[in-house]
Design a protein around this motif. Structure first.
Motif, PDB file in Angstrom:
ATOM      1  N   UNK A  79       4.547 -22.487 -13.108  1.00 24.70           N
ATOM      2  CA  UNK A  79       3.446 -22.415 -12.153  1.00 24.70           C
ATOM      3  C   UNK A  79       3.408 -21.077 -11.437  1.00 24.70           C
ATOM      4  N   UNK A  80       4.577 -20.576 -11.069  1.00 27.60           N
ATOM      5  CA  UNK A  80       4.656 -19.273 -10.418  1.00 27.60           C
ATOM      6  C   UNK A  80       4.232 -18.172 -11.378  1.00 27.60           C
ATOM      7  N   UNK A  81       4.688 -18.242 -12.605  1.00 29.20           N
ATOM      8  CA  UNK A  81       4.310 -17.230 -13.604  1.00 29.20           C
ATOM      9  C   UNK A  81       2.805 -17.222 -13.836  1.00 29.20           C
ATOM     10  N   UNK A  82       2.222 -18.410 -14.013  1.00 33.68           N
ATOM     11  CA  UNK A  82       0.778 -18.505 -14.268  1.00 33.68           C
ATOM     12  C   UNK A  82      -0.013 -18.008 -13.062  1.00 33.68           C
ATOM     13  N   UNK A  83       0.372 -18.432 -11.883  1.00 32.12           N
ATOM     14  CA  UNK A  83      -0.337 -18.012 -10.674  1.00 32.12           C
ATOM     15  C   UNK A  83      -0.267 -16.516 -10.441  1.00 32.12           C
ATOM     16  N   UNK A  84       0.892 -15.939 -10.615  1.00 24.76           N
ATOM     17  CA  UNK A  84       1.030 -14.498 -10.403  1.00 24.76           C
ATOM     18  C   UNK A  84       0.315 -13.702 -11.491  1.00 24.76           C
ATOM     19  N   UNK A  85       0.324 -14.197 -12.717  1.00 23.30           N
ATOM     20  CA  UNK A  85      -0.388 -13.505 -13.795  1.00 23.30           C
ATOM     21  C   UNK A  85      -1.888 -13.556 -13.550  1.00 23.30           C
ATOM     22  N   UNK A  86      -2.408 -14.720 -13.165  1.00 22.06           N
ATOM     23  CA  UNK A  86      -3.833 -14.822 -12.853  1.00 22.06           C
ATOM     24  C   UNK A  86      -4.209 -13.918 -11.679  1.00 22.06           C
ATOM     25  N   UNK A  87      -3.361 -13.864 -10.680  1.00 25.76           N
ATOM     26  CA  UNK A  87      -3.611 -12.979  -9.540  1.00 25.76           C
ATOM     27  C   UNK A  87      -3.663 -11.524  -9.960  1.00 25.76           C
ATOM     28  N   UNK A  88      -2.765 -11.124 -10.852  1.00 27.81           N
ATOM     29  CA  UNK A  88      -2.759  -9.747 -11.355  1.00 27.81           C
ATOM     30  C   UNK A  88      -4.028  -9.453 -12.144  1.00 27.81           C
ATOM     31  N   UNK A  89      -4.437 -10.383 -12.988  1.00 25.97           N
ATOM     32  CA  UNK A  89      -5.661 -10.194 -13.783  1.00 25.97           C
ATOM     33  C   UNK A  89      -6.881 -10.106 -12.874  1.00 25.97           C
ATOM     34  N   UNK A  90      -6.959 -10.951 -11.873  1.00 27.60           N
ATOM     35  CA  UNK A  90      -8.091 -10.926 -10.941  1.00 27.60           C
ATOM     36  C   UNK A  90      -8.097  -9.618 -10.148  1.00 27.60           C
ATOM     37  N   UNK A  91      -6.927  -9.156  -9.715  1.00 18.86           N
ATOM     38  CA  UNK A  91      -6.851  -7.898  -8.966  1.00 18.86           C
ATOM     39  C   UNK A  91      -7.309  -6.721  -9.827  1.00 18.86           C
ATOM     40  N   UNK A  92      -6.896  -6.685 -11.081  1.00 15.11           N
ATOM     41  CA  UNK A  92      -7.329  -5.615 -11.981  1.00 15.11           C
ATOM     42  C   UNK A  92      -8.836  -5.698 -12.211  1.00 15.11           C
ATOM     43  N   UNK A  93      -9.362  -6.913 -12.382  1.00 15.41           N
ATOM     44  CA  UNK A  93     -10.805  -7.092 -12.552  1.00 15.41           C
ATOM     45  C   UNK A  93     -11.587  -6.621 -11.337  1.00 15.41           C
ATOM     46  N   UNK A  94     -11.122  -6.957 -10.156  1.00  9.12           N
ATOM     47  CA  UNK A  94     -11.802  -6.512  -8.935  1.00  9.12           C
ATOM     48  C   UNK A  94     -11.748  -4.998  -8.789  1.00  9.12           C
ATOM     49  N   UNK A  95     -10.627  -4.407  -9.146  1.00 14.37           N
ATOM     50  CA  UNK A  95     -10.503  -2.956  -9.081  1.00 14.37           C
ATOM     51  C   UNK A  95     -11.463  -2.291 -10.069  1.00 14.37           C
ATOM     52  N   UNK A  96     -11.559  -2.820 -11.277  1.00 13.28           N
ATOM     53  CA  UNK A  96     -12.489  -2.278 -12.275  1.00 13.28           C
ATOM     54  C   UNK A  96     -13.929  -2.424 -11.781  1.00 13.28           C
ATOM     55  N   UNK A  97     -14.260  -3.557 -11.191  1.00 18.72           N
ATOM     56  CA  UNK A  97     -15.599  -3.774 -10.655  1.00 18.72           C
ATOM     57  C   UNK A  97     -15.902  -2.777  -9.540  1.00 18.72           C
ATOM     58  N   UNK A  98     -14.932  -2.544  -8.660  1.00 15.06           N
ATOM     59  CA  UNK A  98     -15.112  -1.598  -7.559  1.00 15.06           C
ATOM     60  C   UNK A  98     -15.356  -0.190  -8.096  1.00 15.06           C
ATOM     61  N   UNK A  99     -14.606   0.224  -9.093  1.00 16.40           N
ATOM     62  CA  UNK A  99     -14.801   1.538  -9.699  1.00 16.40           C
ATOM     63  C   UNK A  99     -16.177   1.613 -10.333  1.00 16.40           C
ATOM     64  N   UNK A 100     -16.589   0.573 -11.012  1.00 17.60           N
ATOM     65  CA  UNK A 100     -17.911   0.529 -11.648  1.00 17.60           C
ATOM     66  C   UNK A 100     -19.016   0.684 -10.612  1.00 17.60           C
ATOM     67  N   UNK A 101     -18.930  -0.076  -9.532  1.00  9.44           N
ATOM     68  CA  UNK A 101     -19.963  -0.027  -8.500  1.00  9.44           C
ATOM     69  C   UNK A 101     -19.961   1.324  -7.804  1.00  9.44           C
ATOM     70  N   UNK A 102     -18.786   1.886  -7.555  1.00  3.43           N
ATOM     71  CA  UNK A 102     -18.694   3.171  -6.859  1.00  3.43           C
ATOM     72  C   UNK A 102     -19.220   4.308  -7.719  1.00  3.43           C
ATOM     73  N   UNK A 103     -19.008   4.249  -9.016  1.00  4.28           N
ATOM     74  CA  UNK A 103     -19.457   5.343  -9.884  1.00  4.28           C
ATOM     75  C   UNK A 103     -20.904   5.178 -10.332  1.00  4.28           C
ATOM     76  N   UNK A 104     -21.459   4.005 -10.163  1.00  3.46           N
ATOM     77  CA  UNK A 104     -22.835   3.759 -10.568  1.00  3.46           C
ATOM     78  C   UNK A 104     -23.817   4.509  -9.673  1.00  3.46           C
TER      79      UNK A 104
END
Length: 83
Positions: free
Chosen positions: A56-81
């Motif tokens: 459960x800890x592994x899954x939760x932390x992995x999902x959190x990492x994936x979501x954080x990377x996705x949000x960062x990519x989205x932020x870069x996309x919006x900022x550069x647009x």
């Protein structure tokens, strides 16, 4: 007098730790950070006697990492647009 001796021993301990952490033969900052991140995501600190907690800890932390990377990519996309 005892307080001064305590201060000196504390200072020596701190200096030895700094020397050990910055020694060329020691692990670099990047290596230590990568190892710490790996241990965090793989739930090295979880109770090994409870496999549900470990997974459960592994899954939760992995999902959190994936979501954080996705949000960062989205932020870069919006900022550069150019908005």
């Amino acid at each position: 007098m005892a307080e001064r001796r305590d201060d000196e021993s504390e200072a020596r301990r701190i200096l030895e730790r700094v020397a050990r952490e910055t020694a060329p033969g020691g692990a670099s900052f990047i290596t230590r950070t990568a190892r710490s991140a790996r241990d965090h995501v793989t739930a090295a600190d979880a109770d090994r006697s409870d496999p549900i907690e470990v997974w459960g800890t592994r899954i939760g932390r992995t999902l959190g990492l994936i979501i954080a990377i996705g949000l960062l990519a989205w932020l870069v996309y919006v900022a550069t647009r150019g908005g």
